[in-house]
Write an enzyme that holds these catalytic residues in place. Sequence first.
Site, PDB file in Angstrom:
ATOM      1  N   PRO A 126       0.788  -1.231   0.000  1.00  0.00           N
ATOM      2  CA  PRO A 126       0.000   0.000   0.000  1.00  0.00           C
ATOM      3  C   PRO A 126       0.825   1.288   0.000  1.00  0.00           C
ATOM      4  CG  PRO A 126      -0.777  -1.502   1.692  1.00  0.00           C
ATOM      5  CD  PRO A 126       0.409  -2.146   1.076  1.00  0.00           C
ATOM      6  N   ASN A 127       0.354   2.228  -0.768  1.00  0.00           N
ATOM      7  CA  ASN A 127       0.877   3.607  -0.837  1.00  0.00           C
ATOM      8  C   ASN A 127       2.172   3.725  -1.619  1.00  0.00           C
ATOM      9  OD1 ASN A 127      -1.224   4.762   0.881  1.00  0.00           O
ATOM     10  ND2 ASN A 127      -0.248   3.598   2.519  1.00  0.00           N
ATOM     11  N   ARG A 142       5.225  11.027  -2.165  1.00  0.00           N
ATOM     12  CA  ARG A 142       4.919  10.745  -0.766  1.00  0.00           C
ATOM     13  C   ARG A 142       6.185  10.859   0.089  1.00  0.00           C
ATOM     14  NH1 ARG A 142       4.764   4.682   1.300  1.00  0.00           N
ATOM     15  NH2 ARG A 142       3.992   5.085   3.382  1.00  0.00           N
ATOM     16  N   TYR A 193      11.371   8.625   1.458  1.00  0.00           N
ATOM     17  CA  TYR A 193      11.303   7.595   0.426  1.00  0.00           C
ATOM     18  C   TYR A 193      11.946   8.010  -0.897  1.00  0.00           C
ATOM     19  CZ  TYR A 193       7.991   5.662   3.784  1.00  0.00           C
ATOM     20  OH  TYR A 193       7.413   5.167   4.928  1.00  0.00           O
ATOM     21  N   ASN A 235       8.272  -5.486  -0.864  1.00  0.00           N
ATOM     22  CA  ASN A 235       8.185  -4.353   0.052  1.00  0.00           C
ATOM     23  C   ASN A 235       6.718  -4.306   0.491  1.00  0.00           C
ATOM     24  OD1 ASN A 235       8.002  -2.010   1.464  1.00  0.00           O
ATOM     25  ND2 ASN A 235       9.149  -0.761  -0.009  1.00  0.00           N
ATOM     26  N   ALA A 237       3.215  -0.770   4.842  1.00  0.00           N
ATOM     27  CA  ALA A 237       2.679  -0.818   6.214  1.00  0.00           C
ATOM     28  C   ALA A 237       2.191  -2.212   6.611  1.00  0.00           C
ATOM     29  CB  ALA A 237       1.553   0.203   6.363  1.00  0.00           C
ATOM     30  N   GLU A 279      12.943  -9.320   1.845  1.00  0.00           N
ATOM     31  CA  GLU A 279      12.089  -8.197   2.297  1.00  0.00           C
ATOM     32  C   GLU A 279      12.854  -6.895   2.036  1.00  0.00           C
ATOM     33  OE1 GLU A 279      11.114  -8.652   6.444  1.00  0.00           O
ATOM     34  OE2 GLU A 279      10.373  -6.582   6.629  1.00  0.00           O
ATOM     35  N   HIS A 281      12.815  -2.598   2.323  1.00  0.00           N
ATOM     36  CA  HIS A 281      12.245  -1.320   2.759  1.00  0.00           C
ATOM     37  C   HIS A 281      13.146  -0.206   2.264  1.00  0.00           C
ATOM     38  CE1 HIS A 281       9.353  -3.338   5.251  1.00  0.00           C
ATOM     39  NE2 HIS A 281      10.330  -4.106   5.674  1.00  0.00           N
ATOM     40  N   ARG A 322      13.172   4.308  12.784  1.00  0.00           N
ATOM     41  CA  ARG A 322      11.947   5.103  12.775  1.00  0.00           C
ATOM     42  C   ARG A 322      11.074   4.804  14.001  1.00  0.00           C
ATOM     43  NH1 ARG A 322       9.357   4.851   7.033  1.00  0.00           N
ATOM     44  NH2 ARG A 322       8.122   6.526   8.004  1.00  0.00           N
TER      45      ARG A 322
HETATM   46  C1  DQA Z   1       8.331   1.089   3.933  1.00  0.00           C
HETATM   47  C2  DQA Z   1       8.382   1.288   5.452  1.00  0.00           C
HETATM   48  C3  DQA Z   1       6.996   1.072   6.063  1.00  0.00           C
HETATM   49  O1  DQA Z   1       7.046   1.240   7.475  1.00  0.00           O
HETATM   50  C4  DQA Z   1       6.004   2.056   5.503  1.00  0.00           C
HETATM   51  O2  DQA Z   1       4.718   1.798   5.996  1.00  0.00           O
HETATM   52  C5  DQA Z   1       6.011   2.087   4.007  1.00  0.00           C
HETATM   53  C6  DQA Z   1       7.268   1.953   3.288  1.00  0.00           C
HETATM   54  C7  DQA Z   1       9.685   1.433   3.274  1.00  0.00           C
HETATM   55  O3  DQA Z   1       9.836   1.076   2.090  1.00  0.00           O
HETATM   56  O4  DQA Z   1      10.536   2.069   3.877  1.00  0.00           O
HETATM   57  O5  DQA Z   1       4.975   2.314   3.393  1.00  0.00           O
HETATM   58  O6  DQA Z   1       8.071  -0.283   3.682  1.00  0.00           O
END
Ligand code: DQA
Length: 148
Positions: free
Chosen positions: A11-12, A19, A24, A75, A78, A99, A101, A108
């Site tokens: 998501p997002n 964003r 990011y 990735n 959230a 995984e 990020h 964080r």
């Molecule tokens: C994320 C880190 C997550 O905590 C966050 O909710 C994201 C992006 C990252 O790529 O740093 O949406 O996965």
Amino acid sequence: MSRLVYVLNGPNLNLLGQREPHLYGAQTLADIQRACAALAGELKLDLRFHQSNREYELIDWIHEARGKAGGLAINPAALTHTSIALLDALNAFEGPVIEVHISNIHKREEFRQKSFVSKRADGVIAGCGAQGYELALRRLARLIDDKG
Ligand code: DQA
């Protein structure tokens, strides 16, 4: 071993570039997809790259990867911190899982420091920006090459 690899985004992440760029970066998901496609070509990987804001779609792609993909990078955004359903789906996938990020989740908020997905991941890349995706593909290629 199959050279088909899935790169999944939660998501997002469709809003990358707009964003919270201080966290990011400026690259869009389309930029990342292009970089992954170029690298996959070099590494002779067959790439499936997807993003969804819906948990079930990510789960369906993991199911689709079962039995046919040689590896998977994800990735989960959230959903990393909340989704046992995603963890269960990854547990049903036989190949290596990396995984990714973009940000360093360990630096964080407290709630980002728990990852359900890490219970399954064979490797975790965090805080390397968009380059993390390239590192994940290189790692998957190495694991696939090593298995022969
Ligand atoms: C994320 C880190 C997550 O905590 C966050 O909710 C994201 C992006 C990252 O790529 O740093 O949406 O996965």
